[in-house]
Design an enzyme around this catalytic site. Structure first.
Site, PDB file in Angstrom:
ATOM      1  N   ASP A  13     -33.726  31.181  -7.888  1.00 39.06           N
ATOM      2  CA  ASP A  13     -32.264  31.082  -8.024  1.00 39.06           C
ATOM      3  C   ASP A  13     -31.830  29.828  -8.773  1.00 39.06           C
ATOM      4  O   ASP A  13     -30.996  29.887  -9.670  1.00 39.06           O
ATOM      5  CB  ASP A  13     -31.591  31.110  -6.644  1.00 39.06           C
ATOM      6  CG  ASP A  13     -31.572  32.526  -6.071  1.00 39.06           C
ATOM      7  OD1 ASP A  13     -31.775  33.481  -6.841  1.00 39.06           O
ATOM      8  OD2 ASP A  13     -31.360  32.661  -4.849  1.00 39.06           O
ATOM      9  N   ARG A  93     -29.408  19.225   4.509  1.00 39.87           N
ATOM     10  CA  ARG A  93     -28.322  19.491   3.559  1.00 39.87           C
ATOM     11  C   ARG A  93     -27.362  18.329   3.339  1.00 39.87           C
ATOM     12  O   ARG A  93     -27.034  18.016   2.201  1.00 39.87           O
ATOM     13  CB  ARG A  93     -27.527  20.738   3.977  1.00 39.87           C
ATOM     14  CG  ARG A  93     -28.340  22.017   4.074  1.00 39.87           C
ATOM     15  CD  ARG A  93     -29.193  22.266   2.869  1.00 39.87           C
ATOM     16  NE  ARG A  93     -30.007  23.465   3.040  1.00 39.87           N
ATOM     17  CZ  ARG A  93     -31.115  23.725   2.361  1.00 39.87           C
ATOM     18  NH1 ARG A  93     -31.554  22.864   1.454  1.00 39.87           N
ATOM     19  NH2 ARG A  93     -31.786  24.822   2.568  1.00 39.87           N
ATOM     20  N   ASP A 122     -26.006  27.259   4.789  1.00 40.73           N
ATOM     21  CA  ASP A 122     -26.278  26.127   3.906  1.00 40.73           C
ATOM     22  C   ASP A 122     -25.135  25.867   2.919  1.00 40.73           C
ATOM     23  O   ASP A 122     -24.827  24.725   2.612  1.00 40.73           O
ATOM     24  CB  ASP A 122     -27.601  26.336   3.164  1.00 40.73           C
ATOM     25  CG  ASP A 122     -28.794  26.181   4.101  1.00 40.73           C
ATOM     26  OD1 ASP A 122     -28.735  25.315   4.988  1.00 40.73           O
ATOM     27  OD2 ASP A 122     -29.776  26.935   3.951  1.00 40.73           O
ATOM     28  N   SER A 173     -37.901  34.643   3.078  1.00 37.91           N
ATOM     29  CA  SER A 173     -37.129  33.534   2.536  1.00 37.91           C
ATOM     30  C   SER A 173     -37.476  32.309   3.371  1.00 37.91           C
ATOM     31  O   SER A 173     -37.373  32.324   4.598  1.00 37.91           O
ATOM     32  CB  SER A 173     -35.641  33.859   2.624  1.00 37.91           C
ATOM     33  OG  SER A 173     -34.895  32.678   2.490  1.00 37.91           O
TER      34      SER A 173
HETATM   35  N1  ARG Z   1     -30.988  29.454   9.824  1.00 36.76           N
HETATM   36  C1  ARG Z   1     -31.345  28.108   9.568  1.00 36.76           C
HETATM   37  C2  ARG Z   1     -30.108  27.280   9.371  1.00 36.76           C
HETATM   38  O1  ARG Z   1     -29.065  27.821   9.161  1.00 36.76           O
HETATM   39  C3  ARG Z   1     -32.312  27.981   8.427  1.00 36.76           C
HETATM   40  C4  ARG Z   1     -31.721  28.142   7.073  1.00 36.76           C
HETATM   41  C5  ARG Z   1     -32.752  28.032   6.026  1.00 36.76           C
HETATM   42  N2  ARG Z   1     -32.179  28.044   4.737  1.00 36.76           N
HETATM   43  C6  ARG Z   1     -32.579  28.809   3.726  1.00 36.76           C
HETATM   44  N3  ARG Z   1     -31.900  28.727   2.620  1.00 36.76           N
HETATM   45  N4  ARG Z   1     -33.571  29.651   3.829  1.00 36.76           N
HETATM   46  O2  ARG Z   1     -30.171  26.093   9.416  1.00 36.76           O
END
Ligand code: ARG
Length: 400
Positions: A13, A93, A122, A173
């Protein structure tokens, strides 16, 4: 041309985004790759960004600030989302957002960009953090705007000579840093399906873990882990060492159906060996160094704190206020915890502290008992007074 700083992982991406932003917005793209303990080849990622048309490509090793300013404050608070998720991605983040903003200022960029889709947490964390730090800075989220399916994104990459990373072949993912690894998608989307073995990369299956337990002693100073078996270590080195030994024993696998901020339930698997061990050890030390009331109140703060981190509110006033409370509560959380790692489990084998509130002479049933039992009947008389009164006036038998 206007400039934009893109958070660049080297994945599909964000690689497509370099080209897409140039075409759609006619902006020069500067990439920023932040190392918070993910395993990739950083120089290769940098070169790839330049090859795909970035005018500059920065790599920042942010492992120390990540551990010291984000991970350990969360550890001190025992911040675990919904009692399960140690918040690895959620803690990364705001730091990446902060570095994006700093780089944008240095490079005179008018915007920052990230590769999040419109469905996850995110995007919220990036956007809110950037807004908190630089309210006027524009945010571009190509993957949220371009409306391409995964196949279309791959086609776009092929037609623009953008190399497709091998990770695209993975059905999952994945996001990872040194506090944990998250795995979603594929067969995991059925919460009845047990995660297949190929989901786990860091941790040994407890079935194959060593038959002999390992013990480590973790030293804490005011709530922060500072040593292993008496050897002082930096935050990053300590976290990595705990990670290695805990992974070997299959510790830190988590299966969580979690409530996303955007309203959906999602099933996620985590590997968080260091977070699991350090949180457990920290709690064991708090159990002897904090009063009953402090422990109960800390639990309330922990769950609030975890929600704030999960929901993208790291830079909020409330998060800062809670951090001050947590720091104050950790004043005497100093001492050592002996941890036993065995077949997927992390047991507390011992704990001690110069500030321990555990008083042997009060606790013991052996000789040397200093507890004044003659005071108990009077205490119980007063303690039970409201119950006695109530049951005389409002007979229990008549209540439903
Ligand atoms: N569900 C977790 C969170 O919201 C992990 C997110 C992982 N992010 C990703 N882009 N795969 O913190």
């Amino acid at each position: 041309m206007d400039k934009v700083v893109l958070a660049y992982s080297g994945g599909l991406d964000t690689s497509v985004a370099i080209k897409w932003i140039k075409d759609k917005y006619s902006m020069d793209v500067i990439t920023l790759t932040v190392d918070i303990g993910n395993v990739a080849d950083l120089e290769a990622i940098r070169q790839k960004a330049l090859k795909l048309g970035a005018i500059k490509a920065f790599v920042i090793d942010a492992r120390e600030p990540f551990v010291n300013s984000f991970v350990f404050p969360a550890l001190k608070a025992n911040a675990i989302y919904e009692g399960q998720y140690p918040l690895a991605s959620a803690l990364g983040r705001p730091l990446i957002a902060q570095l994006l903003v700093e780089t944008a200022k240095k490079e005179n960029a008018v915007a920052v960009a990230h590769g999040c889709t419109g469905k996850g947490n995110d995007q919220v964390r990036f956007d809110v953090s950037v807004a908190a730090l630089a309210p006027k800075l524009r945010i571009i989220a190509p993957a949220r705007e371009w409306n391409m399916t995964r196949e279309q994104t791959i086609e776009y990459a092929q037609s623009h000579n953008i190399p497709i990373p091998i990770t695209v072949a993975s059905p999952y993912s994945i996001d990872e840093n040194l506090w944990g690894r998250s795995i979603e998608c594929g067969v995991l989307e059925d919460p009845w399906t047990e995660p297949p073995d190929d989901v786990f990369i860091w941790t040994k299956s407890p079935n194959e873990a060593p038959d002999k337990a390992d013990y480590i002693t973790i030293g804490f100073d005011e709530g922060i882990p500072i040593s292993i078996d008496g050897q002082r270590l930096s935050g990053v080195a300590l976290t990595q060492q705990v990670h290695e030994i805990a992974s070997r024993h299959g510790v830190g696998r988590i299966d969580h159906v979690e409530n996303r901020l955007v309203g959906i339930k999602s099933r996620e698997i985590y590997e968080a060996p260091a977070a699991t061990v350090l949180t457990k050890a920290h709690q064991a030390l708090e159990a002897i160094t904090l009063s009953k009331d402090q422990l109960r109140f800390n639990n309330i703060v922990a769950s609030q704190y975890a929600d704030l981190i999960y929901n993208g509110l790291w830079f909020s006033g409330l998060r800062q206020d809670l951090a001050c409370y947590v720091d104050s509560s950790q004043k005497y959380v100093t001492g050592e915890v002996k941890v036993k790692l065995y077949k997927g489990n992390c047991h507390i084998a011992g704990r001690k502290s110069p500030y321990s509130l555990y008083d042997y002479s009060l606790a013991t049933y052996d000789k040397g008992d200093a507890f004044d039992k003659s005071a108990s009947p009077g205490f119980i008389h007063i303690w039970g007074l409201p119950v006695r009164t109530q049951s005389q006036i409002q007979p229990r038998a008549q209540r439903r």
